[in-house]
Design an enzyme around this catalytic site. Structure first.
Site, mmCIF file in Angstrom:
data_model
loop_
_atom_site.group_PDB
_atom_site.id
_atom_site.type_symbol
_atom_site.label_atom_id
_atom_site.label_comp_id
_atom_site.label_asym_id
_atom_site.label_seq_id
_atom_site.Cartn_x
_atom_site.Cartn_y
_atom_site.Cartn_z
ATOM 1 N N ASP A 181 -0.299 -59.190 31.740
ATOM 2 C CA ASP A 181 -0.397 -58.354 30.543
ATOM 3 C C ASP A 181 -0.040 -59.231 29.332
ATOM 4 O OD1 ASP A 181 -0.438 -56.322 28.679
ATOM 5 O OD2 ASP A 181 1.369 -55.319 29.423
ATOM 6 N N GLU A 213 0.300 -56.907 20.155
ATOM 7 C CA GLU A 213 0.019 -55.604 20.779
ATOM 8 C C GLU A 213 1.280 -54.959 21.322
ATOM 9 O OE1 GLU A 213 -1.159 -52.892 24.198
ATOM 10 O OE2 GLU A 213 0.168 -54.630 24.123
ATOM 11 N N GLU A 214 2.182 -55.772 21.882
ATOM 12 C CA GLU A 214 3.335 -55.241 22.601
ATOM 13 C C GLU A 214 4.400 -54.629 21.697
ATOM 14 O OE1 GLU A 214 3.341 -54.741 25.611
ATOM 15 O OE2 GLU A 214 2.067 -56.195 26.628
ATOM 16 N N ASP A 236 -7.562 -55.071 28.743
ATOM 17 C CA ASP A 236 -6.113 -55.076 28.904
ATOM 18 C C ASP A 236 -5.753 -54.847 30.363
ATOM 19 O OD1 ASP A 236 -3.328 -54.972 28.326
ATOM 20 O OD2 ASP A 236 -3.698 -53.956 26.425
ATOM 21 N N HIS A 324 5.328 -55.478 32.867
ATOM 22 C CA HIS A 324 6.492 -55.723 32.020
ATOM 23 C C HIS A 324 7.696 -56.177 32.848
ATOM 24 C CE1 HIS A 324 5.105 -53.511 28.132
ATOM 25 N NE2 HIS A 324 4.096 -54.121 28.746
#
Length: 361
Positions: A181, A213-214, A236, A324
């Site tokens: 990711d 993005e995060e 994604d 994550h």
């Protein structure tokens, strides 16, 4: 198609949190340059390779995102330990006892280990609770704040997970890495650009990746103002629901069953006409896919679809276990089928397809 191991390794082993994505831009440029008419970059770090197949065709944006979840040095203690700010969404339980790398402004890299109080000194009640992120620190083997500063480490320096990209085991289709990711989306963007150039296309294509993005889909708010696309695709990752204890309500995708076409997530409702176009293309080409609901997450399509006067947008994602965290896992067939799907979409896109997509909204 064959798996481009070098591309995936270079992208995942590179370090880049939101606002510090230079290493990833460099890798992307390296692989995309042979197929690009020019590079289009926005003011906060997003980058796209432009290639014109038909100057009168629809303007198409294929957007991964450059950044990975990580940390930033926020404090150096007198005894030389590092306190940090999370960059992106982290659950404290997956942060403990992991290796990390701190990259200084000069590009030097120092290895560290995340730590906290050992369970031996915690009360029975404290052991039952998730640790507070503020109680986690990084040990880099220093003895003082002065020594850390002499190494060139400063507040604001980037901290990234450390793990070697690899196939899980010989013969296994599962691939292990940090930062799937969303380096996997960047890889799809590279492969789709290459395919479009080599096989021809009828669009004005912008293929690349947004920044930041995060931390709130920020880069996607910027790039569309430069590209002004007629259609936008977020490339994604999405949550997998095939591990013990997961329910279909929590996550409904299975590794190995194909890319996810996101029907609904917390950031958007996928454009109906574009979703039907994508799934029709997949069906016609016998490409497996999974219609997916992710009520607890979002992609850059969430920002892109409400930009300008409204842009038909969809997210096509690769399912990932353990998102994550330091140790995320994908199925190589899902990646390869995502590339096949995006390639097939590019083969079909023209002004007539755009008109049909808009009519079916």
């Amino acid at each position: 198609m064959e798996l481009n191991k070098e591309l995936l390794t270079d992208l995942t082993m590179a370090k880049g949190i939101a606002g510090n994505e230079g290493q990833i831009r460099k890798v992307f440029k390296q692989y995309a340059e042979p197929y690009s008419n020019e590079f289009v970059e926005d003011g906060i770090g997003g980058i796209f390779a432009k290639h014109v197949g038909d100057e009168n065709g629809p303007r198409v944006l294929l957007a991964g995102h450059l950044d990975e979840v990580g940390f930033m040095v926020s404090q150096i203690t007198d005894k030389g330990f590092i306190k940090f700010q999370t960059i992106g969404g982290w659950w404290s339980q997956v942060v403990l006892a992991q290796q990390v790398e701190i990259t200084t402004c000069e590009g030097k890299v120092y290895r560290g280990v995340t730590g906290s109080k050992p369970p031996h000194v915690l009360s029975a009640e404290a052991r039952k609770k998730p640790i507070d992120m503020s109680d986690v620190f990084i040990d880099i083997g220093a003895t003082s704040k002065k020594q850390v500063e002499e190494w060139g480490i400063r507040r604001g320096d980037m901290i990234t997970p450390y793990i070697e990209t690899r196939r899980m085991n010989p013969g296994s289709p599962f691939l292990l890495a940090k930062a799937w990711d969303n380096r996997i989306g960047v890889a799809v963007a590279v492969e789709a650009l290459k395919h479009a150039v080599e096989h021809g296309h009828k669009t004005v294509l912008f293929s690349g990746a947004n920044s930041q993005e995060e931390v709130g889909l920020r880069g996607a708010k910027v790039s569309v103002n430069i590209v002004k696309p007629d259609l936008a695709f977020a490339l994604d990752t999405g949550t997998a629901g095939d591990t013990p204890g997961m329910t279909e309500k929590e996550a409904d995708s299975i590794l190995g069953n194909g890319p996810q076409v996101i029907v609904f997530d917390a950031s958007m409702v996928g454009h109906k006409g574009l979703r039907e176009f994508v799934t029709d293309v997949a069906d016609e080409n016998n490409i497996p896919y999974q219609l997916t609901f992710i009520p607890g997450g979002g992609t850059d399509a969430g920002s892109m679809h409400v930009s300008q006067s409204g842009i038909p947008s969809i997210a096509i994602t690769v399912p990932v276990r353990y998102l994550h965290s330091h140790t995320s896992i994908i199925h190589e067939d899902d990646y390869l089928n995502t590339v096949k799907l995006v390639n097939a979409i590019m083969d079909r896109l023209d002004q007539d397809a755009l008109a049909t997509i808009r009519e079916n909204a």
